[in-house]
Design a protein around this motif. Structure first.
Motif, PDB file in Angstrom:
ATOM      1  N   ALA A  82       0.422  -0.841  -0.130  1.00  0.00           N
ATOM      2  CA  ALA A  82      -0.032  -0.314  -0.557  1.00  0.00           C
ATOM      3  C   ALA A  82       0.669   1.353  -0.282  1.00  0.00           C
ATOM      4  O   ALA A  82       0.461   2.336  -0.499  1.00  0.00           O
ATOM      5  N   LYS A  83       1.911   1.684   0.787  1.00  0.00           N
ATOM      6  CA  LYS A  83       2.526   2.661   1.029  1.00  0.00           C
ATOM      7  C   LYS A  83       3.986   2.649  -0.009  1.00  0.00           C
ATOM      8  O   LYS A  83       4.690   3.615   0.116  1.00  0.00           O
ATOM      9  N   PHE A  84       4.733   1.570   0.013  1.00  0.00           N
ATOM     10  CA  PHE A  84       6.098   1.761  -0.166  1.00  0.00           C
ATOM     11  C   PHE A  84       6.482   0.473  -1.529  1.00  0.00           C
ATOM     12  O   PHE A  84       6.458   1.689  -2.233  1.00  0.00           O
ATOM     13  N   VAL A  85       5.735  -0.496  -2.137  1.00  0.00           N
ATOM     14  CA  VAL A  85       5.551  -0.858  -3.838  1.00  0.00           C
ATOM     15  C   VAL A  85       5.235  -0.292  -4.920  1.00  0.00           C
ATOM     16  O   VAL A  85       5.875   0.095  -5.417  1.00  0.00           O
ATOM     17  N   ALA A  86       3.562   0.087  -4.569  1.00  0.00           N
ATOM     18  CA  ALA A  86       2.825   1.359  -5.825  1.00  0.00           C
ATOM     19  C   ALA A  86       4.043   2.704  -5.849  1.00  0.00           C
ATOM     20  O   ALA A  86       3.808   2.557  -6.942  1.00  0.00           O
ATOM     21  N   PRO A  87       3.999   2.864  -4.375  1.00  0.00           N
ATOM     22  CA  PRO A  87       4.542   4.573  -4.762  1.00  0.00           C
ATOM     23  C   PRO A  87       6.143   4.127  -5.145  1.00  0.00           C
ATOM     24  O   PRO A  87       6.106   5.481  -6.383  1.00  0.00           O
ATOM     25  N   PHE A  88       6.958   3.137  -4.924  1.00  0.00           N
ATOM     26  CA  PHE A  88       7.750   3.064  -5.447  1.00  0.00           C
ATOM     27  C   PHE A  88       8.073   2.647  -6.760  1.00  0.00           C
ATOM     28  O   PHE A  88       8.758   2.871  -7.783  1.00  0.00           O
ATOM     29  N   VAL A  89       6.981   1.391  -6.984  1.00  0.00           N
ATOM     30  CA  VAL A  89       7.226   1.170  -8.227  1.00  0.00           C
ATOM     31  C   VAL A  89       7.139   2.418  -8.861  1.00  0.00           C
ATOM     32  O   VAL A  89       7.218   2.065 -10.663  1.00  0.00           O
ATOM     33  N   LEU A  90       5.987   2.761  -9.122  1.00  0.00           N
ATOM     34  CA  LEU A  90       5.176   3.581 -10.127  1.00  0.00           C
ATOM     35  C   LEU A  90       6.677   5.040  -9.896  1.00  0.00           C
ATOM     36  O   LEU A  90       6.645   5.475 -11.391  1.00  0.00           O
ATOM     37  N   ARG A  91       7.140   5.561  -8.960  1.00  0.00           N
ATOM     38  CA  ARG A  91       8.410   6.187  -9.216  1.00  0.00           C
ATOM     39  C   ARG A  91       9.500   5.973 -10.313  1.00  0.00           C
ATOM     40  O   ARG A  91       9.744   6.948 -10.763  1.00  0.00           O
ATOM     41  N   LEU A  97       7.616   3.949 -18.489  1.00  0.00           N
ATOM     42  CA  LEU A  97       6.251   4.286 -19.295  1.00  0.00           C
ATOM     43  C   LEU A  97       5.873   5.162 -20.105  1.00  0.00           C
ATOM     44  O   LEU A  97       5.242   5.286 -20.991  1.00  0.00           O
ATOM     45  N   ASP A  98       6.281   6.350 -19.536  1.00  0.00           N
ATOM     46  CA  ASP A  98       5.807   8.337 -20.450  1.00  0.00           C
ATOM     47  C   ASP A  98       6.771   8.110 -21.296  1.00  0.00           C
ATOM     48  O   ASP A  98       6.377   9.584 -22.232  1.00  0.00           O
ATOM     49  N   ALA A  99       8.127   7.319 -22.049  1.00  0.00           N
ATOM     50  CA  ALA A  99       8.908   7.973 -22.773  1.00  0.00           C
ATOM     51  C   ALA A  99       8.757   7.378 -24.102  1.00  0.00           C
ATOM     52  O   ALA A  99       7.560   6.595 -23.639  1.00  0.00           O
ATOM     53  N   PRO A 100       9.023   8.470 -25.000  1.00  0.00           N
ATOM     54  CA  PRO A 100       8.306   7.636 -26.218  1.00  0.00           C
ATOM     55  C   PRO A 100       9.588   6.939 -26.912  1.00  0.00           C
ATOM     56  O   PRO A 100      10.615   6.873 -26.623  1.00  0.00           O
ATOM     57  N   TYR A 101       8.453   5.617 -27.712  1.00  0.00           N
ATOM     58  CA  TYR A 101       9.317   4.616 -28.287  1.00  0.00           C
ATOM     59  C   TYR A 101       9.001   4.419 -30.221  1.00  0.00           C
ATOM     60  O   TYR A 101       7.432   5.454 -30.481  1.00  0.00           O
ATOM     61  N   ASP A 102      10.120   4.532 -30.318  1.00  0.00           N
ATOM     62  CA  ASP A 102       9.690   4.222 -31.869  1.00  0.00           C
ATOM     63  C   ASP A 102       9.106   2.754 -32.362  1.00  0.00           C
ATOM     64  O   ASP A 102       8.574   2.823 -33.198  1.00  0.00           O
ATOM     65  N   ARG A 103       9.539   2.251 -31.255  1.00  0.00           N
ATOM     66  CA  ARG A 103       8.748   0.457 -31.605  1.00  0.00           C
ATOM     67  C   ARG A 103       9.137   0.059 -30.607  1.00  0.00           C
ATOM     68  O   ARG A 103       9.785  -0.042 -29.626  1.00  0.00           O
ATOM     69  N   TYR A 104       8.000  -1.565 -30.798  1.00  0.00           N
ATOM     70  CA  TYR A 104       7.454  -1.190 -29.388  1.00  0.00           C
ATOM     71  C   TYR A 104       8.757  -2.690 -27.829  1.00  0.00           C
ATOM     72  O   TYR A 104       8.824  -2.772 -27.254  1.00  0.00           O
ATOM     73  N   ALA A 110      14.007  -1.436 -23.107  1.00  0.00           N
ATOM     74  CA  ALA A 110      13.692  -0.905 -21.631  1.00  0.00           C
ATOM     75  C   ALA A 110      13.035  -1.243 -19.834  1.00  0.00           C
ATOM     76  O   ALA A 110      13.489  -1.251 -19.041  1.00  0.00           O
ATOM     77  N   ILE A 111      11.314  -1.613 -19.908  1.00  0.00           N
ATOM     78  CA  ILE A 111      10.644  -2.085 -18.894  1.00  0.00           C
ATOM     79  C   ILE A 111      11.657  -3.321 -18.700  1.00  0.00           C
ATOM     80  O   ILE A 111      12.189  -3.448 -17.215  1.00  0.00           O
ATOM     81  N   ALA A 112      12.173  -4.400 -19.774  1.00  0.00           N
ATOM     82  CA  ALA A 112      12.881  -5.135 -18.823  1.00  0.00           C
ATOM     83  C   ALA A 112      14.814  -4.952 -17.990  1.00  0.00           C
ATOM     84  O   ALA A 112      14.153  -5.472 -17.107  1.00  0.00           O
ATOM     85  N   LYS A 113      15.622  -4.187 -18.374  1.00  0.00           N
ATOM     86  CA  LYS A 113      16.044  -3.409 -17.632  1.00  0.00           C
ATOM     87  C   LYS A 113      15.938  -3.535 -16.913  1.00  0.00           C
ATOM     88  O   LYS A 113      16.746  -3.001 -15.623  1.00  0.00           O
ATOM     89  N   ASN A 114      14.867  -2.290 -16.603  1.00  0.00           N
ATOM     90  CA  ASN A 114      14.139  -1.300 -15.780  1.00  0.00           C
ATOM     91  C   ASN A 114      14.293  -2.309 -14.326  1.00  0.00           C
ATOM     92  O   ASN A 114      14.619  -2.629 -13.208  1.00  0.00           O
ATOM     93  N   ARG A 115      13.122  -3.313 -14.889  1.00  0.00           N
ATOM     94  CA  ARG A 115      12.915  -4.939 -13.606  1.00  0.00           C
ATOM     95  C   ARG A 115      14.225  -5.519 -13.243  1.00  0.00           C
ATOM     96  O   ARG A 115      14.141  -5.558 -12.536  1.00  0.00           O
TER      97      ARG A 115
END
Length: 224
Positions: A82-91, A97-104, A110-115
């Motif tokens: 509730a207080k840590f995972v959600a805001p930390f993951v989203l932060r 998620l919001d960066a522009p990408y030319d290809r899926y 980018a997601i794979a490296k981040n996770r």
């Protein structure tokens, strides 16, 4: 001696505990010991006696603060979600998620490296979540509500964007998320939980996962 959290997220968890008063030194020791043992053995195999031994307190002390072992688990995982995972993951996740990408493909990479980096830094927390959420309906529903709905809505927009551009097969966005997540989560579980002692070329392994995902989701007219 006060137990020192071995990772920043534990320190944050202690700070975010929703209590009327500050946690005592013994409560902090119990919480830290429980995190370590739950992460190592899982909830079912862990005993309050070994948690007490690791914390350096009497077993009865645990039950003065937490009525049951399950309450102790929820005191860790509930605030984490509730207080840590959600805001930390989203932060950490929002810029990806919001960066522009030319290809899926670039988006998935980018997601794979981040996770991968997230898993490396917060492995004890993730172990507890992965081990216990499938067996506790309350935790599973809380996790789905707090975390997944926020993230899925953002990813769905990206998927629809690339489907309109003809870069992805016309499957339901949820199916594409499930297929992509299955491959990535499977890699992370193998890397950190099943074969952690194996020598990994993480960059090459991660790229193989990305290409595996893209092979299944790219329209045949777009494949080389």
């Amino acid at each position: 001696m006060t137990a020192e959290p071995n990772d920043a997220w534990v320190e944050e968890l202690l700070r975010l505990q929703d209590t009327d008063s500050k946690m005592t030194e013994k409560q902090m020791k119990i919480l830290q010991a429980a995190v370590d043992i739950f992460a190592e053995k899982g909830y079912a195999a862990a005993s309050t006696s070994e948690i007490a031994q690791k914390a350096g307190v009497a077993e009865g002390t645990i039950f003065r603060h937490y009525k049951t072992k399950k309450e102790l688990l929820f005191s860790i995982v509930g605030p984490l979600i509730a207080k840590f995972v959600a805001p930390f993951v989203l932060r950490e996740f929002t810029p990806i998620l919001d960066a522009p990408y030319d290809r899926y493909e670039d988006f998935v990479r980018a997601i794979a490296k981040n996770r991968l980096e997230f898993a490396r830094r917060h492995l004890p927390m993730l172990k507890i979540l992965l081990q216990e959420i499938p067996f506790h309906t309350e935790l599973r529903e809380q996790f789905k509500t707090v975390v997944l709905q926020e993230i899925y809505a953002r990813i769905e927009r990206v998927i629809i964007q690339f489907q309109k551009a003809g870069q992805l097969v016309p499957l339901p966005p949820l199916t594409i998320v499930q297929l992509s997540a299955s491959a990535l989560v499977g890699f992370l579980i193998s890397r950190f939980l099943i074969f952690p002692e194996q020598e990994w070329d993480e960059e090459q392994s991660l790229e193989s996962v990305v290409q595996f995902i893209m092979y299944g989701l790219t329209p045949r007219s777009h494949t080389p």
